[in-house]
Design an enzyme around this catalytic site. Structure first.
Site, mmCIF file in Angstrom:
data_model
loop_
_atom_site.group_PDB
_atom_site.id
_atom_site.type_symbol
_atom_site.label_atom_id
_atom_site.label_comp_id
_atom_site.label_asym_id
_atom_site.label_seq_id
_atom_site.Cartn_x
_atom_site.Cartn_y
_atom_site.Cartn_z
ATOM 1 N NE ARG A 63 -3.093 0.704 -0.743
ATOM 2 C CZ ARG A 63 -3.336 0.827 -2.029
ATOM 3 N NH1 ARG A 63 -2.928 1.923 -2.706
ATOM 4 N NH2 ARG A 63 -3.940 -0.137 -2.698
ATOM 5 C CE LYS B 130 -2.328 28.327 -5.128
ATOM 6 N NZ LYS B 130 -3.369 28.802 -6.068
ATOM 7 C CE LYS C 242 0.535 35.208 -3.727
ATOM 8 N NZ LYS C 242 0.511 34.807 -5.154
ATOM 9 C CD GLU D 65 -0.447 38.171 -7.271
ATOM 10 O OE1 GLU D 65 -1.353 38.832 -6.699
ATOM 11 O OE2 GLU D 65 -0.133 37.021 -6.917
ATOM 12 C CG ASP E 7 -3.339 37.020 -9.850
ATOM 13 O OD1 ASP E 7 -3.412 35.790 -9.999
ATOM 14 O OD2 ASP E 7 -3.972 37.647 -8.987
#
Length: 281
Positions: A102, A137, A169, A199, A220
């Site tokens: 597994r 992410k 950002k 960004e 963006d």
């Protein structure tokens, strides 16, 4: 050929996964039903077409469980497979094979899913010169594996963490007092080897970013037509990266705007598992 992950990274993560599965008592099902001397021949094969990743993790799962298990690698990371293609041929103590199964399949199925999803985007933009890249992410503890899987699918890695590149950002811009202020502070603080990305969400910010020396500019959620205009304004001065709601249906259109990189969080956080299975012969 895609570079392999360090064995230190692979064995540490796989050992933790095995400990989670074995707990304090081990595989009580296998130990109760399978004689200690039983031997097994088995294969891990693809049950759907895709791109393979996670071979080294699977090998580590079997090796750490029982070093007496012998494995022949039939398909390496990055290989494209069809339904039924054998990836690993296995021969050894049946208990060890069953107990490691597994964990080996979890790593290989998950990472092959990422490689397969990445390859679909890479195939869709073929001929445009655009690079497909992943993002941060990623699942906690699996970033190195997931980013490796992206490379197996023909994609490229974005920064690995907060430590290896500057990415300014919208909230950084707001807190710093503006694009010029944020870029100036970053340039003064980091070493000459560190790239600085920022960004932007419109042409005014794009002009400010270019005027203040950004190395990479993230467009963006720009629409394709505004991306084309951004490419014209840029004139090759900075690397342009497109991001935001990129799908297999839209990625070619985005690539044809002339951007340099298309980044996708989906290929790591939401790619479906590739169905691979272990069968005794």
């Amino acid at each position: 050929m895609t570079a392999r992950l360090s064995s230190l990274i692979v064995e540490d993560a796989v050992a933790r996964a095995l400990k989670e599965d074995f707990g304090d008592a081990g595989d009580i099902t296998t130990n109760a039903t399978i004689p200690a001397a039983a031997n097994a021949k088995a294969v891990i094969a693809a049950r759907k077409p895709g791109v393979i990743a996670g071979v080294d993790a699977a090998l580590a799962a079997f090796r750490l469980t029982d070093p007496a298990i012998n494995i022949t690698v039939e398909k390496q990371d990055g290989a494209r497979v069809q339904k039924g293609d054998v990836i690993l041929s296995i021969d050894g103590p049946a208990r060890g094979v069953l107990s490691a199964e597994r964990v080996a399949l979890n790593f290989m199925g998950h990472l092959s899913g990422i490689a397969t999803a990445t390859a679909a985007l890479v195939d869709a933009v073929k001929g445009t010169g655009v690079k497909i890249a992943c993002t941060r992410k990623t699942a906690p503890g699996l970033r190195a594996f997931q980013k490796h899987a992206v490379k197996c699918g023909g994609g490229h890695n974005h920064r690995f963490g907060l430590y290896d590149a500057v990415m300014i950002k919208d909230n950084h811009i707001a807190a710093a007092g503006g694009i010029a202020e944020a870029l100036s502070a970053a340039r003064a603080d980091v070493g000459h080897m560190v790239k600085i990305q920022i960004e932007v969400d419109g042409f005014d910010q794009l002009e400010d970013a270019l005027a203040n020396g950004a190395d990479v500019i993230l467009l963006d959620n720009f629409e394709p037509e505004t991306m084309k205009r951004a490419v014209e304004i840029n004139k090759g001065r900075a690397v342009l990266e497109a991001s935001g709601n990129i799908t297999i249906d839209t990625v070619r259109t985005v690539a044809e705007t002339g951007v340099d990189v298309i980044s996708s969080g989906w290929i790591t956080h939401s790619a479906p598992n590739l169905d691979v299975g272990l069968d005794f012969l």
